[in-house]
Design an enzyme around this catalytic site. Structure first.
Site, mmCIF file in Angstrom:
data_model
loop_
_atom_site.group_PDB
_atom_site.id
_atom_site.type_symbol
_atom_site.label_atom_id
_atom_site.label_comp_id
_atom_site.label_asym_id
_atom_site.label_seq_id
_atom_site.Cartn_x
_atom_site.Cartn_y
_atom_site.Cartn_z
ATOM 1 N N HIS A 1 10.928 50.501 18.101
ATOM 2 C CA HIS A 1 10.957 51.478 17.016
ATOM 3 C C HIS A 1 9.715 51.342 16.140
ATOM 4 C CE1 HIS A 1 12.948 54.312 14.322
ATOM 5 N NE2 HIS A 1 13.856 54.454 15.277
ATOM 6 N N HIS B 1 22.981 58.036 15.541
ATOM 7 C CA HIS B 1 22.617 56.785 16.204
ATOM 8 C C HIS B 1 23.881 56.129 16.753
ATOM 9 C CE1 HIS B 1 19.441 57.674 13.298
ATOM 10 N NE2 HIS B 1 18.609 57.009 14.099
ATOM 11 N N ASP C 1 20.188 58.176 18.978
ATOM 12 C CA ASP C 1 18.978 57.370 19.156
ATOM 13 C C ASP C 1 19.295 55.874 19.110
ATOM 14 O OD1 ASP C 1 17.778 59.822 19.014
ATOM 15 O OD2 ASP C 1 16.509 59.365 17.293
ATOM 16 N N ASP C 2 18.347 55.099 19.635
ATOM 17 C CA ASP C 2 18.248 53.640 19.464
ATOM 18 C C ASP C 2 19.136 52.816 20.386
ATOM 19 O OD1 ASP C 2 16.486 54.282 17.512
ATOM 20 O OD2 ASP C 2 17.649 53.518 15.835
ATOM 21 N N HIS D 1 13.186 57.100 24.040
ATOM 22 C CA HIS D 1 12.922 56.871 22.608
ATOM 23 C C HIS D 1 11.863 55.783 22.425
ATOM 24 C CE1 HIS D 1 13.755 57.535 18.451
ATOM 25 N NE2 HIS D 1 14.356 56.386 18.211
#
Length: 242
Positions: free
Chosen positions: A122, A209, A67-68, A118
């Site tokens: 965030h 991540h 992710d990210d 995603h």
């Protein structure tokens, strides 16, 4: 009956066309089961009774997910290591991280990795509201499509924060995880590897991540260790119900 410590794969089907066949994978501890069932529409599960495999998968399989990213330094190093090992992973990209890293996204696609959404930033999507959440997801999908010429079909909401209303609004397959590496917290290769190896089982989706050097190091060591244990690495779409 003893419940498993984590939920492996949970299929949710909405009553309208855009939600048919949607799959939700969510990590929970036994002590959180009542909360999840009350707030996310989760169904009761029994040990060994809920994980379905895509047709054609043989042996022990796991999916590495990140992710990210993309991250200008960490992601290329991760891609180098995965390529050397012949492993494909799933990357859930954050829209605000894509600008300036378009070539990395293009490389992911060219090297056979699955690219997911995603959201744009965030934030907790359920608190942002359906309109803002869908705008962020759609904006990110458009950014990915402009680079890869393919619109992502899979998404992972930040923090795993999701509900049935958003499932139906977005109309994408939502994928969470069954093993949390806690790499964002541990920031130590050996501790991350130890945590994952302790918990991992056939069919798991591992959350990591690609924005920390320690995560890249841990991921590649996990690939080597799990390969020796007979695991095959697949993308998340290969684990979902066929």
């Amino acid at each position: 009956m003893k419940f498993k410590m984590r939920l492996k794969l949970l299929a949710l089907v909405c009553g309208i066309d855009v939600c048919l066949g949607m799959v939700l994978v969510y990590m929970v501890r036994e002590r959180e089961a009542a909360h999840v069932a009350a707030n996310s529409g989760a169904l009761p599960w029994e040990e060994g009774g809920i994980l379905d495999r895509a047709k054609g998968l043989e042996g022990k399989c796991v999916a590495l997910t990140f992710d990210d990213g993309p991250h200008k330094d960490c992601t290329p190093r991760l891609l180098d290591g995965l390529k050397q090992r012949g492993v494909h992973a799933t990357f859930f990209l954050m829209g605000q991280s894509i600008e300036g890293n378009e070539e990395i996204v293009k490389r992911m696609k060219e090297e056979g990795h699955l690219i997911g959404n995603h959201s744009y930033s965030h934030v907790q999507l359920t608190k942002a509201g359906a309109g803002a959440a869908c705008d962020g997801v759609d904006k990110t999908s458009s950014l990915i499509e402009n680079i890869t010429e393919e619109r992502p079909q899979y998404m992972r909401p930040p923090f795993g924060d999701w509900n049935e209303e958003l499932e139906c609004e977005v109309g994408m397959t939502t994928v969470l995880w069954s093993v949390d590496s806690l790499d964002w917290k541990l920031r130590n290769k050996n501790r991350i590897v130890k945590r994952v190896l302790k918990d991992v089982e056939d069919g798991d989706i591992i959350l990591m991540h690609d924005i920390f050097p320690s995560s890249v190091e841990a991921a590649l060591e996990l690939v080597d260790a799990l390969t020796k244990e007979g695991y095959t690495f697949v993308t998340v779409d290969e684990l979902l119900i066929d």
